[in-house]
Design a protein around this motif. Structure first.
Motif, PDB file in Angstrom:
ATOM      1  N   ARG A  99      -8.030   2.039   7.677  1.00 25.83           N
ATOM      2  CA  ARG A  99      -7.077   3.085   8.064  1.00 25.83           C
ATOM      3  C   ARG A  99      -5.642   2.624   7.868  1.00 25.83           C
ATOM      4  NH1 ARG A  99      -9.189   6.981  11.989  1.00 25.83           N
ATOM      5  NH2 ARG A  99      -7.012   7.127  12.560  1.00 25.83           N
ATOM      6  N   PHE A 100      -4.810   3.536   7.366  1.00 27.92           N
ATOM      7  CA  PHE A 100      -3.386   3.231   7.226  1.00 27.92           C
ATOM      8  C   PHE A 100      -2.772   2.856   8.572  1.00 27.92           C
ATOM      9  CE2 PHE A 100      -2.863   3.748   2.929  1.00 27.92           C
ATOM     10  CZ  PHE A 100      -3.045   5.025   2.420  1.00 27.92           C
ATOM     11  N   SER A 101      -3.218   3.499   9.628  1.00 29.59           N
ATOM     12  CA  SER A 101      -2.644   3.231  10.952  1.00 29.59           C
ATOM     13  C   SER A 101      -2.833   1.777  11.382  1.00 29.59           C
ATOM     14  CB  SER A 101      -3.235   4.176  12.002  1.00 29.59           C
ATOM     15  OG  SER A 101      -4.638   3.992  12.094  1.00 29.59           O
ATOM     16  N   GLU A 102      -3.831   1.109  10.856  1.00 30.48           N
ATOM     17  CA  GLU A 102      -4.036  -0.307  11.190  1.00 30.48           C
ATOM     18  C   GLU A 102      -2.969  -1.209  10.581  1.00 30.48           C
ATOM     19  OE1 GLU A 102      -6.000  -1.869  13.321  1.00 30.48           O
ATOM     20  OE2 GLU A 102      -6.681   0.108  13.939  1.00 30.48           O
ATOM     21  N   LEU A 103      -2.225  -0.701   9.623  1.00 30.04           N
ATOM     22  CA  LEU A 103      -1.184  -1.492   8.973  1.00 30.04           C
ATOM     23  C   LEU A 103       0.155  -1.414   9.704  1.00 30.04           C
ATOM     24  CD1 LEU A 103      -1.965  -0.570   5.261  1.00 30.04           C
ATOM     25  CD2 LEU A 103      -2.927  -2.420   6.649  1.00 30.04           C
ATOM     26  N   LYS A 104       0.335  -0.421  10.539  1.00 29.22           N
ATOM     27  CA  LYS A 104       1.614  -0.225  11.230  1.00 29.22           C
ATOM     28  C   LYS A 104       2.084  -1.433  12.039  1.00 29.22           C
ATOM     29  CE  LYS A 104       2.141   4.658  11.313  1.00 29.22           C
ATOM     30  NZ  LYS A 104       2.515   5.810  12.093  1.00 29.22           N
ATOM     31  N   PRO A 105       1.199  -2.161  12.735  1.00 30.15           N
ATOM     32  CA  PRO A 105       1.681  -3.330  13.489  1.00 30.15           C
ATOM     33  C   PRO A 105       2.330  -4.406  12.606  1.00 30.15           C
ATOM     34  CG  PRO A 105      -0.487  -2.686  14.279  1.00 30.15           C
ATOM     35  CD  PRO A 105      -0.213  -1.883  13.034  1.00 30.15           C
ATOM     36  N   LEU A 106       2.088  -4.365  11.308  1.00 27.11           N
ATOM     37  CA  LEU A 106       2.715  -5.344  10.420  1.00 27.11           C
ATOM     38  C   LEU A 106       4.224  -5.139  10.328  1.00 27.11           C
ATOM     39  CD1 LEU A 106       0.057  -5.440   7.548  1.00 27.11           C
ATOM     40  CD2 LEU A 106       0.285  -6.981   9.514  1.00 27.11           C
ATOM     41  N   THR A 107       4.704  -3.972  10.764  1.00 26.94           N
ATOM     42  CA  THR A 107       6.152  -3.726  10.763  1.00 26.94           C
ATOM     43  C   THR A 107       6.860  -4.617  11.779  1.00 26.94           C
ATOM     44  OG1 THR A 107       5.980  -1.910  12.353  1.00 26.94           O
ATOM     45  CG2 THR A 107       5.875  -1.331  10.011  1.00 26.94           C
ATOM     46  N   ASN A 108       6.112  -5.217  12.693  1.00 24.10           N
ATOM     47  CA  ASN A 108       6.685  -6.126  13.697  1.00 24.10           C
ATOM     48  C   ASN A 108       6.880  -7.538  13.170  1.00 24.10           C
ATOM     49  OD1 ASN A 108       6.704  -4.062  15.629  1.00 24.10           O
ATOM     50  ND2 ASN A 108       4.606  -4.517  16.219  1.00 24.10           N
ATOM     51  N   LEU A 109       6.605  -7.752  11.892  1.00 25.40           N
ATOM     52  CA  LEU A 109       6.762  -9.071  11.273  1.00 25.40           C
ATOM     53  C   LEU A 109       7.993  -9.039  10.371  1.00 25.40           C
ATOM     54  CD1 LEU A 109       3.020  -9.693  10.331  1.00 25.40           C
ATOM     55  CD2 LEU A 109       4.247 -10.489  12.361  1.00 25.40           C
ATOM     56  N   PRO A 110       9.161  -9.384  10.904  1.00 26.19           N
ATOM     57  CA  PRO A 110      10.415  -9.207  10.158  1.00 26.19           C
ATOM     58  C   PRO A 110      10.549 -10.073   8.904  1.00 26.19           C
ATOM     59  CG  PRO A 110      10.802 -10.461  12.168  1.00 26.19           C
ATOM     60  CD  PRO A 110       9.379  -9.988  12.212  1.00 26.19           C
ATOM     61  N   HIS A 111       9.809 -11.159   8.812  1.00 18.96           N
ATOM     62  CA  HIS A 111       9.940 -12.066   7.667  1.00 18.96           C
ATOM     63  C   HIS A 111       8.819 -11.904   6.642  1.00 18.96           C
ATOM     64  CE1 HIS A 111      13.202 -14.024   9.742  1.00 18.96           C
ATOM     65  NE2 HIS A 111      12.433 -14.107  10.810  1.00 18.96           N
ATOM     66  N   VAL A 122      -8.968   0.355   2.837  1.00 19.49           N
ATOM     67  CA  VAL A 122      -7.667   1.029   2.828  1.00 19.49           C
ATOM     68  C   VAL A 122      -6.974   0.896   1.468  1.00 19.49           C
ATOM     69  CG1 VAL A 122      -6.256  -0.897   3.707  1.00 19.49           C
ATOM     70  CG2 VAL A 122      -5.605   1.461   4.222  1.00 19.49           C
ATOM     71  N   ALA A 123      -7.217  -0.179   0.761  1.00 17.24           N
ATOM     72  CA  ALA A 123      -6.565  -0.399  -0.534  1.00 17.24           C
ATOM     73  C   ALA A 123      -7.081   0.559  -1.607  1.00 17.24           C
ATOM     74  CB  ALA A 123      -6.758  -1.845  -0.978  1.00 17.24           C
ATOM     75  N   ALA A 124      -8.215   1.178  -1.375  1.00 19.53           N
ATOM     76  CA  ALA A 124      -8.773   2.138  -2.331  1.00 19.53           C
ATOM     77  C   ALA A 124      -8.284   3.562  -2.065  1.00 19.53           C
ATOM     78  CB  ALA A 124     -10.301   2.094  -2.280  1.00 19.53           C
ATOM     79  N   LYS A 125      -7.537   3.748  -0.988  1.00 16.10           N
ATOM     80  CA  LYS A 125      -7.060   5.086  -0.646  1.00 16.10           C
ATOM     81  C   LYS A 125      -5.924   5.513  -1.565  1.00 16.10           C
ATOM     82  CE  LYS A 125      -8.277   5.631   4.141  1.00 16.10           C
ATOM     83  NZ  LYS A 125      -7.845   6.265   5.372  1.00 16.10           N
ATOM     84  N   LYS A 126      -5.854   6.815  -1.763  1.00 16.89           N
ATOM     85  CA  LYS A 126      -4.763   7.404  -2.522  1.00 16.89           C
ATOM     86  C   LYS A 126      -3.447   7.083  -1.811  1.00 16.89           C
ATOM     87  CE  LYS A 126      -3.476  11.876  -4.443  1.00 16.89           C
ATOM     88  NZ  LYS A 126      -3.829  13.298  -4.494  1.00 16.89           N
ATOM     89  N   TYR A 128      -1.994   4.271  -1.410  1.00 14.67           N
ATOM     90  CA  TYR A 128      -1.982   2.975  -0.708  1.00 14.67           C
ATOM     91  C   TYR A 128      -0.714   2.164  -0.982  1.00 14.67           C
ATOM     92  CZ  TYR A 128      -2.919  -2.071  -0.420  1.00 14.67           C
ATOM     93  OH  TYR A 128      -2.810  -3.425  -0.205  1.00 14.67           O
ATOM     94  N   ARG A 129      -0.439   1.910  -2.245  1.00 20.70           N
ATOM     95  CA  ARG A 129       0.704   1.055  -2.586  1.00 20.70           C
ATOM     96  C   ARG A 129       2.017   1.678  -2.107  1.00 20.70           C
ATOM     97  NH1 ARG A 129       1.235  -3.466  -5.610  1.00 20.70           N
ATOM     98  NH2 ARG A 129       3.239  -3.859  -6.609  1.00 20.70           N
ATOM     99  N   ASN A 130       2.191   2.967  -2.328  1.00 20.10           N
ATOM    100  CA  ASN A 130       3.420   3.640  -1.878  1.00 20.10           C
ATOM    101  C   ASN A 130       3.559   3.586  -0.365  1.00 20.10           C
ATOM    102  OD1 ASN A 130       4.525   4.413  -4.376  1.00 20.10           O
ATOM    103  ND2 ASN A 130       3.082   6.120  -4.503  1.00 20.10           N
ATOM    104  N   TYR A 131       2.461   3.804   0.337  1.00 23.12           N
ATOM    105  CA  TYR A 131       2.518   3.770   1.799  1.00 23.12           C
ATOM    106  C   TYR A 131       2.907   2.379   2.304  1.00 23.12           C
ATOM    107  CZ  TYR A 131       1.318   4.039   6.703  1.00 23.12           C
ATOM    108  OH  TYR A 131       1.386   3.967   8.068  1.00 23.12           O
ATOM    109  N   VAL A 132       2.287   1.351   1.773  1.00 18.86           N
ATOM    110  CA  VAL A 132       2.581  -0.016   2.222  1.00 18.86           C
ATOM    111  C   VAL A 132       4.028  -0.379   1.910  1.00 18.86           C
ATOM    112  CG1 VAL A 132       2.004  -2.458   1.946  1.00 18.86           C
ATOM    113  CG2 VAL A 132       0.178  -0.765   2.101  1.00 18.86           C
ATOM    114  N   LEU A 133       4.518  -0.019   0.745  1.00 20.37           N
ATOM    115  CA  LEU A 133       5.910  -0.334   0.397  1.00 20.37           C
ATOM    116  C   LEU A 133       6.894   0.455   1.255  1.00 20.37           C
ATOM    117  CD1 LEU A 133       5.733  -0.642  -3.481  1.00 20.37           C
ATOM    118  CD2 LEU A 133       5.745  -2.445  -1.757  1.00 20.37           C
ATOM    119  N   HIS A 134       6.522   1.675   1.606  1.00 20.95           N
ATOM    120  CA  HIS A 134       7.354   2.456   2.517  1.00 20.95           C
ATOM    121  C   HIS A 134       7.365   1.817   3.913  1.00 20.95           C
ATOM    122  CE1 HIS A 134       8.923   5.788   4.843  1.00 20.95           C
ATOM    123  NE2 HIS A 134       7.816   5.776   5.568  1.00 20.95           N
TER     124      HIS A 134
END
Length: 173
Positions: A99-111, A122-126, A128-134
């Motif tokens: 799930r994309f929502s599982e990636l949100k906590p990674l925003t707490n890693l400033p470095h 999740v990497a196979a989802k439509k 994916y790359r744009n969402y992670v970069l956003h």
């Protein structure tokens, strides 16, 4: 599904150059000057106790810069990485994150600049790359591929187009 218990045998730690490291710990039972942790290929399902365990065996566990948790059975990230503010490289490829929502906590890693998630559902989802970069605009590498200016432009354009959906559902498809 077998759950692996946290033991010293699971952990491969690398020491930082002693000349640039802080003074050794007063606790002779703890490892010092550690910046890298490799616990890939261990059938780990729950990373919630990761920091607690590392804090027991390594001095300055919050100073880890490089974590490799690839080839396990991790489905959820949750707040497991919150204490690891110094992480710049995180390898979590070939797990079970779906799930994309599982990636949100990674925003707490400033470095965080280098992230590997390929091989997760999740990497196979439509998108994916744009969402992670956003979500993580400071990344310089995603799935061992350098982020280009074109990638950033695509991500920004994608985010503008999907901004309402991102705001409503938190980007979850």
């Amino acid at each position: 599904m077998q759950q692996v218990e946290w033991t010293e045998e699971l952990v491969e730690l690398e020491e930082e150059d002693p000349s640039s490291a802080p003074p050794e710990t007063d606790d002779p039972k703890k490892l010092s000057n550690m910046t890298t942790l490799r616990i890939s290929s261990n059938s780990i399902t729950d990373i919630a106790p990761l920091y607690e365990y590392l804090d027991q065996v390594a001095e300055g566990a919050d100073n880890f810069k490089w974590l490799d948790l690839s080839y396990n059975k991790i489905e959820r990230i949750g707040l497991s990485f919150d204490p690891f503010k110094s992480i710049s490289v995180l390898y979590m490829q070939a797990n079970l994150i779906s799930r994309f929502s599982e990636l949100k906590p990674l925003t707490n890693l400033p470095h965080l600049t280098n992230l590997a998630l390929h091989g997760n559902p999740v990497a196979a989802k439509k998108h994916y790359r744009n969402y992670v970069l956003h979500l993580l605009p400071n990344l310089t590498k995603l799935d061992f591929s350098c982020i280009t200016k074109q990638d950033r432009v695509h991500s920004q354009t994608w985010a503008m187009f999907f901004r309402k959906k991102l705001a409503k559902k938190g980007g979850e498809e």
